[in-house]
Design an enzyme around this catalytic site. Structure first.
Site, short mmCIF file in Angstrom:
data_model
loop_
_atom_site.label_atom_id
_atom_site.label_comp_id
_atom_site.label_asym_id
_atom_site.label_seq_id
_atom_site.Cartn_x
_atom_site.Cartn_y
_atom_site.Cartn_z
N SER A 1 1.89 3.06 -2.98
CA SER A 1 2.77 2.58 -4.03
C SER A 1 3.93 1.73 -3.52
O SER A 1 4.58 1.06 -4.32
CB SER A 1 3.32 3.78 -4.80
OG SER A 1 4.15 4.56 -3.97
N SER B 1 1.34 5.91 0.64
CA SER B 1 2.12 4.83 0.02
C SER B 1 2.79 3.88 1.01
O SER B 1 3.16 2.77 0.63
CB SER B 1 3.17 5.41 -0.91
OG SER B 1 2.55 5.92 -2.06
N LYS C 1 12.65 0.53 -1.05
CA LYS C 1 11.81 0.83 -2.21
C LYS C 1 12.69 1.33 -3.35
O LYS C 1 13.65 2.08 -3.10
CB LYS C 1 10.79 1.90 -1.82
CG LYS C 1 9.77 2.26 -2.88
CD LYS C 1 8.76 3.28 -2.32
CE LYS C 1 7.63 3.55 -3.31
NZ LYS C 1 6.61 4.44 -2.74
#
Lengths: 95, 476
Positions: B155, B179, B80
């Protein structure tokens, strides 16, 4: 103060400049969110202890010098505005 | 031909060890998958193919010289874009860090790199973790590979989408309120929110520091344990990190573990209003399967669930408004030419943050500000104590709690654009976990058409092994 004034005020605190249109859009959205958060008022919390974060303990280590970023690396995020390993900034106080 | 879309870490390990494939071939297969899917999916912000192939060829050489193939050694993965990587652009999905090249490595990246994992690139995310859909990135929306008209969750949506289409065999996401679990649920994968502190946060760009956790998104539970064995444990650079014996994979493969039966709690509050009836049915079927396997199913109550979302957001946004104060355009990130200090900071932040981040900063600044902190922040911290008590009480009755991960199927892209609150409420089942610090995982429970439905397993502090074990029993 109205919620709109409050939000304009915190925008200033947070160093965000909102256009009139953004303020127009944000106010009802933020208002509905803050209203939603009022659900917490249903609870009687007088007897609950306030803690910032009960999961954490302080951790310290011996004060030994360890390897870390060089000065050059530490300022590498600003190629154009550094001089001799320091950041060059705008003047904050008047002459 | 290697089918990276379905290939697990475990299978890749065997193929590499048996010389059925080379690491370069495996890496190239993932690169091919990225190149053929990216125009449609947009899972990556930055790719690092040259570095990846270079490392893969080095690993092939090491394998030829007799290096053992185990764990994540030779396994291509993505990270990420919330983790700093020395010399590789790190954006947190934002314009303010669009061209930021960090001077150091995040602990999780360093550990994976040293263990021989191969970084393919940095994945898209809601800017600063602010979202549940990956629609709030400066680098565009990421689409769900199972149905490209829908969101992948967020996310860590880029991470979920990348693993789902084969752009790497696993990804490292960051879970602050769901997330990792939301993309896992929406993309048909396993997502781990470890115990707070189990994986070092050093070098992760913070959303809410007292909630943030680092964990993998994988295709199987087995793969999740393989990654956790590498990344978990104490780190001198994160004072909140904790010890771990890192034998997750070994534990779930023990005969004793396979025959272990649990008391599974099913909280009534997670099956009431707001849940899609089809999702509910899939979860009820999963519960039935556990019952048939011999686990004891116990109805429980989590009475403060109703207050969890509000408390979560008050504290989380207070923390994010404070954390993001460091982004002032002075030491790194977006820069503007102006001779006024105050104006410079304001301009950088105004131009650099997405509308959703601005909304969250405004609310967090509000709930922390003099006059309102008592009404919001202090109250929410007290509710956080009630949430902890509630889970503690539940775990006196049961070993593990089972719930849906998300109450709904993935929304169509743009569906909640004008109603942020509705989007936030989608996190109701995941976000009550982070303020408590306990671990939770999401794994596929079933599907509806092309779409996947995830179930969430929640346990007491440091109960990851048991969560993986129960999840594994469902997948075996």
């Amino acid at each position: 103060m109205s919620r709109k004034d409050d939000i304009a005020h915190v925008a200033k605190l947070a160093k965000l400049k909102l256009t009139d249109q953004e303020l127009e859009d944000f106010v009802p959205q933020i208002e509905s969110i803050l209203d939603y958060m009022q659900v917490l008022n249903e609870l009687d919390l007088d007897l609950v202890d306030f803690k910032y974060n009960s999961m954490l303990n302080n951790v310290t280590r011996d004060d030994e010098v360890k390897e870390s970023l060089t000065q050059e690396e530490a300022v590498s995020g600003r190629v154009n505005t550094q001089t001799d390993g320091a950041f060059t900034l705008n003047r904050v106080v008047k002459k | 031909m290697i089918d990276v879309k379905t290939l697990t870490i475990q299978e890749a390990n065997q193929m590499l060890a048996n010389n059925e494939i080379t690491c370069v071939e495996l890496t190239q297969a993932c690169i091919d998958a990225i190149e053929s899917n990216e125009s449609e999916i947009n899972a990556f912000v930055t790719t690092t193919f040259d570095l990846a192939l270079e490392k893969a060829s080095k690993i092939d050489q090491e394998i030829a010289e007799g290096h053992e193939v185990t764990g994540v050694y030779g396994i291509p993965y993505s990270l990420k874009d919330a983790y700093v990587t020395k010399g590789i652009k790190t954006t947190a999905g934002s314009k303010i860090l669009e061209n930021y090249v960090p001077a150091y490595d995040a602990a999780v990246y360093k550990k994976l790199d040293e263990a021989g994992a191969i970084l393919l690139g940095k994945t898209n995310m809601d800017s600063f973790g602010h979202g549940s859909s990956t629609e709030n990135s400066h680098f565009g929306v990421t689409c769900n590979p199972l149905d490209t008209s829908r969101v992948p969750g967020g996310s860590s949506g880029g991470s979920g989408a990348a693993v789902a289409y084969g752009g790497g065999l696993f990804s490292i996401g960051e879970d602050t309120g769901g997330s990792n679990r939301a993309p896992a649920s929406f993309c048909g994968l396993v997502g781990v929110k470890p115990t707070y502190g189990l994986v070092s946060r050093y070098g992760s760009i913070a959303y809410a520091s007292s909630y943030d956790t680092v964990g993998p998104i994988t295709k199987t539970i087995q793969d999740a344990t393989i990654v956790m064995d590498v990344i978990a444990g104490k780190d001198d650079y994160d004072a909140t990190s904790i010890e771990s014996d890192n034998d997750y994979e070994k534990f779930i493969n023990k005969e004793d573990s396979k025959s272990k039966r649990y008391k599974i709690g099913v909280p009534e509050e997670f099956f009431q209003e707001g849940i899609d009836p089809e999702v509910k049915k899939v979860i009820e079927d999963a519960i039935e399967k556990y019952r048939e396997l011999g686990h004891e199913i116990i109805d429980i109550n989590l009475p403060y669930t109703k207050y969890a979302v509000a408390a979560y957001y008050v504290i989380g946004l207070s923390e994010t408004s404070s954390n993001l104060n460091r982004l002032d355009g002075i030491r790194y990130g977006l820069d503007v030419e102006t001779d006024n200090w105050e104006e410079k900071i304001t301009q950088v932040r105004t131009e650099g943050f997405t509308p959703e981040t601005k909304r969250r900063i405004l609310i967090g600044t509000y709930t922390l500000s003099a006059g309102f902190a008592d009404q919001y922040y202090n109250k929410a911290q007290k509710v956080r104590e009630l949430l902890k008590d509630q889970f503690q009480n539940a775990f006196e009755q049961v070993d593990i709690i089972l719930t849906p991960t998300m109450p709904v199927l993935p929304p169509v892209i743009g569906e909640h654009d004008d109603d942020p609150l509705k989007m936030w409420l989608m996190d109701a089942y995941t976000c009550s976990i982070n303020p408590v610090g306990i671990p939770a995982i999401s794994l596929p429970a079933g599907s509806i058409g092309d779409l996947s439905v995830g179930m969430q397993l929640i346990g007491p502090m440091e109960s990851e092994k048991e969560l993986f074990n129960l999840g594994m029993q469902f997948q075996s």
